[in-house]
Design a protein around this motif. Structure first.
Motif, PDB file in Angstrom:
ATOM      1  N   ALA A 179       0.782  -1.274   0.135  1.00 21.89           N
ATOM      2  CA  ALA A 179       0.217   0.133   0.084  1.00 21.89           C
ATOM      3  C   ALA A 179       0.921   1.376   0.012  1.00 21.89           C
ATOM      4  N   SER A 180       1.856   1.249   1.031  1.00 27.61           N
ATOM      5  CA  SER A 180       2.768   2.478   0.751  1.00 27.61           C
ATOM      6  C   SER A 180       3.673   2.762  -0.392  1.00 27.61           C
ATOM      7  N   ASP A 181       3.540   1.611  -1.516  1.00 30.97           N
ATOM      8  CA  ASP A 181       4.337   1.826  -2.400  1.00 30.97           C
ATOM      9  C   ASP A 181       3.699   2.638  -3.455  1.00 30.97           C
ATOM     10  N   GLY A 182       2.478   2.924  -3.493  1.00 32.55           N
ATOM     11  CA  GLY A 182       1.631   3.512  -4.282  1.00 32.55           C
ATOM     12  C   GLY A 182       1.972   4.834  -4.606  1.00 32.55           C
ATOM     13  N   PRO A 183       2.116   5.890  -3.448  1.00 34.18           N
ATOM     14  CA  PRO A 183       2.486   7.067  -3.874  1.00 34.18           C
ATOM     15  C   PRO A 183       4.051   7.296  -4.120  1.00 34.18           C
ATOM     16  N   ARG A 184       4.794   6.477  -3.737  1.00 31.03           N
ATOM     17  CA  ARG A 184       6.178   6.501  -4.641  1.00 31.03           C
ATOM     18  C   ARG A 184       6.215   6.140  -5.848  1.00 31.03           C
ATOM     19  N   LEU A 185       5.425   5.150  -6.360  1.00 32.61           N
ATOM     20  CA  LEU A 185       5.288   4.958  -7.827  1.00 32.61           C
ATOM     21  C   LEU A 185       4.689   6.327  -8.523  1.00 32.61           C
ATOM     22  N   GLY A 186       3.504   6.644  -7.794  1.00 37.17           N
ATOM     23  CA  GLY A 186       3.115   7.852  -8.549  1.00 37.17           C
ATOM     24  C   GLY A 186       4.033   8.980  -8.774  1.00 37.17           C
ATOM     25  N   THR A 187       5.064   9.264  -7.767  1.00 42.48           N
ATOM     26  CA  THR A 187       6.211  10.464  -7.954  1.00 42.48           C
ATOM     27  C   THR A 187       6.957  10.011  -9.286  1.00 42.48           C
ATOM     28  N   VAL A 188       7.329   8.622  -9.233  1.00 40.27           N
ATOM     29  CA  VAL A 188       8.092   8.098 -10.317  1.00 40.27           C
ATOM     30  C   VAL A 188       7.480   8.267 -11.679  1.00 40.27           C
ATOM     31  N   LEU A 189       6.154   8.163 -11.597  1.00 35.31           N
ATOM     32  CA  LEU A 189       5.404   8.267 -12.949  1.00 35.31           C
ATOM     33  C   LEU A 189       5.202   9.624 -13.416  1.00 35.31           C
ATOM     34  N   ALA A 190       4.900  10.542 -12.701  1.00 33.80           N
ATOM     35  CA  ALA A 190       4.796  11.978 -12.722  1.00 33.80           C
ATOM     36  C   ALA A 190       6.139  12.408 -13.418  1.00 33.80           C
ATOM     37  N   GLU A 270       3.337  20.032  -0.982  1.00 29.50           N
ATOM     38  CA  GLU A 270       2.706  18.822  -1.643  1.00 29.50           C
ATOM     39  C   GLU A 270       3.415  17.572  -1.394  1.00 29.50           C
ATOM     40  N   HIS A 271       4.738  17.834  -1.182  1.00 27.95           N
ATOM     41  CA  HIS A 271       5.457  16.588  -0.644  1.00 27.95           C
ATOM     42  C   HIS A 271       5.153  16.214   0.719  1.00 27.95           C
ATOM     43  N   ALA A 272       5.006  17.143   1.541  1.00 24.86           N
ATOM     44  CA  ALA A 272       4.745  17.098   2.955  1.00 24.86           C
ATOM     45  C   ALA A 272       3.497  16.483   3.019  1.00 24.86           C
ATOM     46  N   PRO A 279       0.773   5.716   4.877  1.00 27.09           N
ATOM     47  CA  PRO A 279       0.695   4.869   6.032  1.00 27.09           C
ATOM     48  C   PRO A 279       2.117   4.509   6.603  1.00 27.09           C
ATOM     49  N   ALA A 280       3.034   4.544   5.835  1.00 29.29           N
ATOM     50  CA  ALA A 280       4.206   4.034   6.476  1.00 29.29           C
ATOM     51  C   ALA A 280       5.100   5.237   6.946  1.00 29.29           C
ATOM     52  N   ARG A 281       4.522   6.426   6.915  1.00 27.04           N
ATOM     53  CA  ARG A 281       5.162   7.491   7.728  1.00 27.04           C
ATOM     54  C   ARG A 281       4.470   7.973   8.945  1.00 27.04           C
ATOM     55  N   ARG A 282       3.529   7.311   9.241  1.00 28.37           N
ATOM     56  CA  ARG A 282       2.180   7.622  10.150  1.00 28.37           C
ATOM     57  C   ARG A 282       2.872   7.978  11.703  1.00 28.37           C
ATOM     58  N   ALA A 283       4.103   7.066  12.002  1.00 26.63           N
ATOM     59  CA  ALA A 283       4.735   7.164  13.351  1.00 26.63           C
ATOM     60  C   ALA A 283       5.512   8.451  13.185  1.00 26.63           C
ATOM     61  N   VAL A 284       5.983   8.934  12.232  1.00 24.16           N
ATOM     62  CA  VAL A 284       6.909  10.155  12.259  1.00 24.16           C
ATOM     63  C   VAL A 284       6.044  11.461  12.403  1.00 24.16           C
ATOM     64  N   PRO A 285       6.715  12.001  13.533  1.00 22.35           N
ATOM     65  CA  PRO A 285       6.102  13.453  14.088  1.00 22.35           C
ATOM     66  C   PRO A 285       6.010  14.400  13.083  1.00 22.35           C
ATOM     67  N   ILE A 286       4.913  15.242  12.970  1.00 19.62           N
ATOM     68  CA  ILE A 286       4.546  15.962  12.071  1.00 19.62           C
ATOM     69  C   ILE A 286       5.698  17.039  11.811  1.00 19.62           C
ATOM     70  N   HIS A 287       6.615  17.723  12.992  1.00 17.52           N
ATOM     71  CA  HIS A 287       7.378  18.459  12.619  1.00 17.52           C
ATOM     72  C   HIS A 287       8.712  18.037  12.204  1.00 17.52           C
ATOM     73  N   GLN A 288       8.874  16.720  12.229  1.00 16.81           N
ATOM     74  CA  GLN A 288       9.966  16.203  11.516  1.00 16.81           C
ATOM     75  C   GLN A 288       9.913  16.014  10.103  1.00 16.81           C
TER      76      GLN A 288
END
Length: 321
Positions: A179-190, A270-272, A279-288
């Motif tokens: 599931a978390s690969d989707g946005p990364r593949l979308g960036t490559v495609l764009a 947009e990147h943020a 979902p793979a970045r859910r545990a990372v604090p927003i300020h980071q």
């Protein structure tokens, strides 16, 4: 990644074309559809959701799609729709121009422009892979990208071949992706679509002064994209890296969509936003996450995010849990 399948054969014969029209209006920008096969319409579409980018391998019987000026005024998601033809042919008419696309041609449409597309020119079925990309995700100005709309682009050579390979492999097998690969593949495609469009623009005229300015502007946009994480990414730093004055940098972007500073802020946000939805970045604090994309002050990031997207970063993340 998220994958959905739409098949008209899952419904009674008399309902199939109406179901297809309903799906297309809901999934994409509204269009008027008609088909000589409407009494028993056969079509199949898969949608692969890659973050903000959607890929849709499809097989359909011949039909006509009309996106009128009235429909553009009523609803415009501001997307580019790129199509890789695999079987059959398609004709399109827009802004007084016409073109025909055959297997391994690539062509694009804009949801912001009226267009009539005849899918299937003497074919019983047509097979293609569609891509839908928000216009803001392309690494070149809309005025430039709009010049590529409708133009047949080769899918068997150069950057077109890279894009064709990416789309056909992705469409053939999605089982190896999470599931978390989707946005990364979308960036490559764009990025691949941006490169294809930029290549087409470079090839349309010789190295005139205007072409040089355009090429320099595209290089600067790519530089900005690579260095968004750097809090020191300022107009002065960008100009120095490209051996031009700051005033000339600002003149280059006079015909672009806003100022250099606005472009940097929009791209960082947009990147943020993508990472907040990952979902793979859910545990990372927003300020980071904010600091990762060049926002030194959390309060400034929160204000800018709320201004652009209408909600705070924390509320946006919660909405996507």
């Amino acid at each position: 990644m998220i994958e959905n399948v739409y098949r008209t054969e899952d419904f009674p014969q008399e309902e199939r074309f109406d179901r297809w029209r309903e799906w297309m209006g809901r999934i994409h920008s509204p269009v008027e559809l008609s088909s000589e096969y409407a009494e028993d319409f056969r079509a199949r579409k898969r949608t692969l959701l890659l973050g903000a980018v959607t890929v849709w391998p499809s097989t359909v019987q011949p039909l006509v799609s009309r996106r009128t000026a009235r429909l553009v005024r009523r609803s415009d998601p501001e997307t580019y729709n790129l199509t890789l033809m695999l079987k059959g042919s398609v004709g399109a008419a827009w802004n007084g121009q016409e073109a025909v696309y055959r297997p391994y041609d690539l062509y694009s449409q804009s949801s912001s422009q009226p267009c009539t597309v005849q899918v299937g020119l003497g074919d019983r079925t047509v097979r293609f892979v569609g891509v839908e990309i928000p216009q803001d995700l392309l690494a070149l100005p809309r005025k430039s990208a709009d010049r590529v709309v409708g133009r047949p682009l080769p899918g068997r050579e150069g950057i077109g071949a890279l894009l064709t390979g990416f789309l056909t492999r992705l469409s053939a097998d999605t089982h190896g992706y999470g599931a978390s690969d989707g946005p990364r593949l979308g960036t490559v495609l764009a990025d691949l679509v941006s490169a294809l469009f930029a290549h087409a623009l470079d090839a349309e005229r010789d190295l005139s002064s205007s072409a040089h300015r355009r090429t320099l502007t595209l290089r600067i946009r790519a530089f900005i994209e690579r260095n968004l994480h750097d809090p020191g990414l300022t107009p002065q730093a960008i100009a120095a890296a490209h051996h031009i004055s700051t005033s000339y940098l600002h003149r280059l972007f006079q015909d672009e969509d806003g100022t250099v500073v606005a472009l940097i802020r929009r791209q960082r946000l947009e990147h943020a936003r993508r990472e907040l939805a990952d979902p793979a970045r859910r545990a990372v604090p927003i300020h980071q996450l904010a600091a990762r994309w060049g926002f030194s002050h959390h309060s400034a990031f929160t204000r800018a995010f709320r201004t652009s997207y209408g909600v705070s970063p924390s509320d946006y993340r919660r909405q996507r849990e």
